[in-house]
Design a protein around this motif. Structure first.
Motif, PDB file in Angstrom:
ATOM      1  N   ASN A  41     -11.978  45.173 -12.090  1.00 56.40           N
ATOM      2  CA  ASN A  41     -10.974  46.576 -11.371  1.00 56.40           C
ATOM      3  C   ASN A  41     -12.293  46.873 -10.733  1.00 56.40           C
ATOM      4  O   ASN A  41     -11.834  48.479 -10.214  1.00 56.40           O
ATOM      5  CB  ASN A  41     -10.699  47.384 -11.941  1.00 56.40           C
ATOM      6  CG  ASN A  41     -12.286  47.757 -13.720  1.00 56.40           C
ATOM      7  OD1 ASN A  41     -12.944  47.134 -13.467  1.00 56.40           O
ATOM      8  ND2 ASN A  41     -11.330  48.695 -14.506  1.00 56.40           N
ATOM      9  N   GLY A  42     -12.740  46.319 -10.287  1.00 54.89           N
ATOM     10  CA  GLY A  42     -14.233  47.334  -9.145  1.00 54.89           C
ATOM     11  C   GLY A  42     -15.497  46.210  -8.873  1.00 54.89           C
ATOM     12  O   GLY A  42     -15.236  44.938  -9.416  1.00 54.89           O
ATOM     13  N   THR A  78      -4.642  47.020 -12.670  1.00 56.88           N
ATOM     14  CA  THR A  78      -5.956  47.309 -11.763  1.00 56.88           C
ATOM     15  C   THR A  78      -6.794  46.553 -11.215  1.00 56.88           C
ATOM     16  O   THR A  78      -8.161  46.495 -10.860  1.00 56.88           O
ATOM     17  CB  THR A  78      -6.460  48.332 -12.948  1.00 56.88           C
ATOM     18  OG1 THR A  78      -6.984  47.267 -13.524  1.00 56.88           O
ATOM     19  CG2 THR A  78      -6.278  49.524 -12.864  1.00 56.88           C
ATOM     20  N   TYR A  83     -12.457  41.403  -6.880  1.00 62.62           N
ATOM     21  CA  TYR A  83     -13.023  41.841  -7.451  1.00 62.62           C
ATOM     22  C   TYR A  83     -13.712  40.590  -8.542  1.00 62.62           C
ATOM     23  O   TYR A  83     -14.617  40.452  -8.612  1.00 62.62           O
ATOM     24  CB  TYR A  83     -12.232  42.320  -8.793  1.00 62.62           C
ATOM     25  CG  TYR A  83     -11.991  43.930  -7.826  1.00 62.62           C
ATOM     26  CD1 TYR A  83     -12.798  45.067  -6.826  1.00 62.62           C
ATOM     27  CD2 TYR A  83     -10.998  44.577  -8.271  1.00 62.62           C
ATOM     28  CE1 TYR A  83     -12.515  45.372  -5.917  1.00 62.62           C
ATOM     29  CE2 TYR A  83     -10.073  45.791  -7.266  1.00 62.62           C
ATOM     30  CZ  TYR A  83     -11.112  46.492  -6.340  1.00 62.62           C
ATOM     31  OH  TYR A  83     -10.785  47.580  -5.773  1.00 62.62           O
ATOM     32  N   LYS A 276     -16.813  53.502 -12.495  1.00 58.67           N
ATOM     33  CA  LYS A 276     -16.318  53.179 -11.599  1.00 58.67           C
ATOM     34  C   LYS A 276     -15.344  53.342 -11.322  1.00 58.67           C
ATOM     35  O   LYS A 276     -14.801  53.910 -10.750  1.00 58.67           O
ATOM     36  CB  LYS A 276     -15.392  51.904 -12.772  1.00 58.67           C
ATOM     37  CG  LYS A 276     -16.164  50.665 -11.645  1.00 58.67           C
ATOM     38  CD  LYS A 276     -15.151  49.590 -12.527  1.00 58.67           C
ATOM     39  CE  LYS A 276     -16.249  48.348 -13.527  1.00 58.67           C
ATOM     40  NZ  LYS A 276     -15.019  47.533 -14.143  1.00 58.67           N
ATOM     41  N   ARG A 277     -14.533  54.536 -12.357  1.00 62.70           N
ATOM     42  CA  ARG A 277     -13.463  55.314 -11.500  1.00 62.70           C
ATOM     43  C   ARG A 277     -13.809  56.614 -10.367  1.00 62.70           C
ATOM     44  O   ARG A 277     -13.472  56.559  -9.736  1.00 62.70           O
ATOM     45  CB  ARG A 277     -12.795  56.161 -12.752  1.00 62.70           C
ATOM     46  CG  ARG A 277     -11.560  56.949 -12.369  1.00 62.70           C
ATOM     47  CD  ARG A 277     -11.291  58.145 -13.329  1.00 62.70           C
ATOM     48  NE  ARG A 277     -12.456  58.622 -14.016  1.00 62.70           N
ATOM     49  CZ  ARG A 277     -12.899  59.997 -13.264  1.00 62.70           C
ATOM     50  NH1 ARG A 277     -12.508  60.745 -12.446  1.00 62.70           N
ATOM     51  NH2 ARG A 277     -14.256  60.643 -13.821  1.00 62.70           N
ATOM     52  N   GLN A 280     -14.233  53.830  -7.443  1.00 64.31           N
ATOM     53  CA  GLN A 280     -13.534  53.972  -6.898  1.00 64.31           C
ATOM     54  C   GLN A 280     -13.188  54.883  -5.339  1.00 64.31           C
ATOM     55  O   GLN A 280     -12.196  54.852  -4.857  1.00 64.31           O
ATOM     56  CB  GLN A 280     -12.242  53.270  -7.815  1.00 64.31           C
ATOM     57  CG  GLN A 280     -11.939  52.166  -8.681  1.00 64.31           C
ATOM     58  CD  GLN A 280     -11.556  51.743  -8.255  1.00 64.31           C
ATOM     59  OE1 GLN A 280     -10.496  51.496  -6.702  1.00 64.31           O
ATOM     60  NE2 GLN A 280     -11.168  50.392  -8.986  1.00 64.31           N
ATOM     61  N   TRP A 291     -16.814  49.229  -0.507  1.00 60.90           N
ATOM     62  CA  TRP A 291     -18.223  49.093  -1.601  1.00 60.90           C
ATOM     63  C   TRP A 291     -19.493  48.335  -1.199  1.00 60.90           C
ATOM     64  O   TRP A 291     -19.974  48.649  -1.924  1.00 60.90           O
ATOM     65  CB  TRP A 291     -17.292  48.056  -2.934  1.00 60.90           C
ATOM     66  CG  TRP A 291     -15.708  48.067  -3.544  1.00 60.90           C
ATOM     67  CD1 TRP A 291     -14.772  47.801  -3.642  1.00 60.90           C
ATOM     68  CD2 TRP A 291     -16.224  48.864  -4.922  1.00 60.90           C
ATOM     69  NE1 TRP A 291     -13.737  48.655  -3.694  1.00 60.90           N
ATOM     70  CE2 TRP A 291     -14.118  49.224  -5.098  1.00 60.90           C
ATOM     71  CE3 TRP A 291     -17.107  49.525  -6.042  1.00 60.90           C
ATOM     72  CZ2 TRP A 291     -13.926  49.958  -5.762  1.00 60.90           C
ATOM     73  CZ3 TRP A 291     -16.545  50.240  -6.726  1.00 60.90           C
ATOM     74  CH2 TRP A 291     -15.083  50.477  -6.905  1.00 60.90           C
TER      75      TRP A 291
END
Ligand code: ATP
Ligand code: MG
Length: 565
Positions: A41-42, A78, A83, A276-277, A280, A291
């Motif tokens: 998710n990232g 997500t 990813y 990560k949040r 993001q 990224w």
């Protein structure tokens, strides 16, 4: 942390020590197996690198040791294949090979489902048809025990029927969950009948529409470890309160010789966010360019910034592994970076803020080529030819019209060495509208190569580029993304601490011609300036260089001291 270097050549840390001891005592009944389990998710960041270096490093402790790459892809909302691909690229870039093919928790959905039915049969799981809010409200807290749902005492047959209806899509999201039947009185809140499955009518990036119920992290993780034969499930400290539940599921399923969870302290870095949040958010709101923006602490960003993977691995090994969370000074990472680049990055001359220097006693059409060492002090690295002529570029910052004492660079009447080429003296400063536009100098014809004929001392040495041969470049000067040591602290948003000077773009920089056609990813030291890497945005039409990190600049230090800052 261990103090002695282990004899097997691998890093010492408390997890490695424990594994070494188990190996020595012959305690493992199957090959040593660890795993790195990212959620796709990232992008991976430097914190993940710590986990990668630890997990892959542990696997090297036994000849048949292995480390799996497993995507923990249980949250379809997500996650994405972008990813999944970036994570594989980044792990490989760090220099690690996972065992066999990459694995996916979603590959185990069928097995997990069967095991869930097995727990229902054993009276150890039940379907709760109340709302998620109600379930949460009746779970209690540290001071209050949980209250049972009326659903808790349904028969195994009824539960099985309801669970199959969940799988078949007969419940909407939020209408039913499967819960483990453990202990609503437990002091360990995770053991108060945790949720195992939720209804989510969302397609999954790998299983498509096949499932509308998805396993929760706790139900998926330990069981995936067991399926893969993982021996040591190494995770960060926030999972310590999941430990009892991890063990409970494996015991309830009667898994022989189950994997074992071991927790370690996650990496935090000064001047950096690693959640990560938050990363993001930086990308999503356009505070950075993506990224892989060179200011991001992602591995993709660090690669584009010019970090060699070896420096990242060396950093992760150096900081060790502790049982407590801590904050590491980002200076330590920068130290490993400079250390590695100093040894490996070929020297090149480049002028970021060009000022014309004309040698009035050098013939207009004469070009001389000097051989300059690629790595001073290391003859094995060879040398490169660098052309030199009457018109040169030097850095504006290397000239002062009215300099203080201890200024050894260009100034009217002072003699300075042009690195590896000649000794020159400024005779005349040409200005236009008050701005210095040209330095007219003479050189000592006896100083070819930069050595004084009579052995007189010339303290200052500066870099230069021949104007007739220079490559034009765009140079992106990156600095730290945040201007405070702990951007996560306090009431304000971490975004309030963004460093407004984290990127300065210079155009018309002049680089020596040896860099013509340099491929993206090529790392060099621009002498006296810093370490730089060729950006993928470079083209035959124009070189683009990213500053990886500056050199420690002694003049800046003197100036700083003098100004009392
Ligand atoms: P975040 O909490 O920032 O969202 P995460 O832990 O959810 O990250 P995962 O993809 O689940 O990200 O992480 C994969 C593995 O990397 C996990 O084992 C996790 O414990 C480990 N990891 C993540 N961040 C760090 C960190 N800062 N230091 C060490 N290990 C980390
Ligand atoms: Mg996580």
């Amino acid at each position: 942390m261990t103090t002695e270097r282990p004899t097997d050549g691998h890093p010492g840390n408390f997890v490695a020590d424990l594994v070494r001891q188990e190996l020595a005592e012959g305690k493992l009944t199957r090959p040593l197996c660890t795993r790195f389990p990212p959620e796709p998710n990232g992008y991976l960041h430097i914190g993940h690198a710590k986990s990668i270096v630890l997990n892959f490093g542990l696997a090297r402790l036994a000849p048949d040791g292995r480390c799996n790459l497993r995507f923990d892809d249980t949250n379809p909302e997500t996650e994405s294949t972008e990813y999944v691909e970036s994570i594989q690229r980044d792990v490989s870039w760090l220099g690690y090979r996972w065992h066999g093919e990459p694995r996916f928790a979603s590959d185990y959905f069928e097995q997990l489902y069967e095991w869930a039915e097995r727990l229902i049969h054993k009276g150890l799981a039940y379907v709760d048809t109340r709302s998620e809010e109600e379930i949460r409200a009746t779970r209690g807290d540290f001071h209050t025990p949980g209250a049972p749902s009326a659903d808790r005492d349904r028969s195994a047959e009824e539960n099985l029927e309801l669970f199959r209806k969940m799988r078949d899509g007969e419940f909407e999201e939020g209408q039913a969950v499967l819960r483990a039947k453990i202990d609503l009185q437990s002091k360990d809140l995770k053991l108060r009948d945790p949720v195992m499955y939720r209804v989510r009518k969302v397609p999954h990036h790998r299983t498509g529409d096949r499932w509308c119920i998805y396993p929760m992290y706790d139900w998926a993780h330990g069981q995936s470890d067991a399926i893969e034969g993982v021996t040591h499930s190494v995770c960060t400290l926030e999972f310590i309160n999941h430990h009892a539940l991890y063990d409970w599921f494996l015991a309830a399923l009667e898994i022989p010789d189950p994997p074992r969870q071991i927790e370690f302290g996650r990496l935090n870095l000064t001047y950096t966010v690693l959640s990560k949040r938050k990363l993001q958010k930086l990308v999503g709101e356009g505070h950075v360019e993506g990224w892989d923006d060179p200011r991001m602490p992602t591995l993709a960003g660090m690669r584009r910034r010019g970090y060699p993977p070896e420096a990242i691995v060396a950093f992760c090994e150096r900081i060790g592994v502790s049982k407590h969370d801590g904050v590491v000074d980002v200076g330590l990472l920068e130290h490993e970076l400079r250390e590695y680049l100093n040894r490996t990055a070929p020297r090149v001359m480049g002028v970021l803020r060009p000022l014309k220097l004309v040698l009035t006693n050098w013939p207009a059409d004469e070009v001389e080529t000097f051989a300059l060492a690629n790595l001073p002090g290391d003859d094995s690295a060879g040398s490169r030819p660098v052309p030199f002529g009457r018109e040169l570029w030097v850095d504006r910052d290397d000239f002062m019209e009215d300099p203080p004492k201890k200024w050894w660079r260009l100034a009217p009447g002072r003699e300075v060495r042009l690195r590896g080429a000649a000794l020159v003296t400024v005779d005349e400063v040409v200005k236009e509208g008050g701005e210095v536009v040209e330095l007219r100098c003479h050189w000592d014809p006896g100083s070819r190569g930069g050595t004084a004929p009579d052995g007189r001392k010339v303290r200052g040495t500066i870099h230069w580029v021949s104007a007739g041969h220079a490559l034009d470049a765009e140079v992106r000067l990156y600095d730290r993304l945040f201007s405070v040591e702990n951007p996560n602290a306090g009431e304000s948003s971490f975004l309030d601490h963004l460093n407004p000077g984290s990127l300065e773009v210079l155009h018309g920089c002049k680089i020596e011609p040896s860099m013509v056609g340099a491929a993206p990813g090529t790392r060099v030291q621009l002498e006296r300036t810093g370490y730089f890497v060729v950006d993928p945005d470079s083209s035959p039409a124009g070189l683009v260089l990213n500053r990886t990190i500056g050199l420690k600049d002694s003049w800046a230090k003197i100036a700083k001291k003098a100004s009392g800052r």
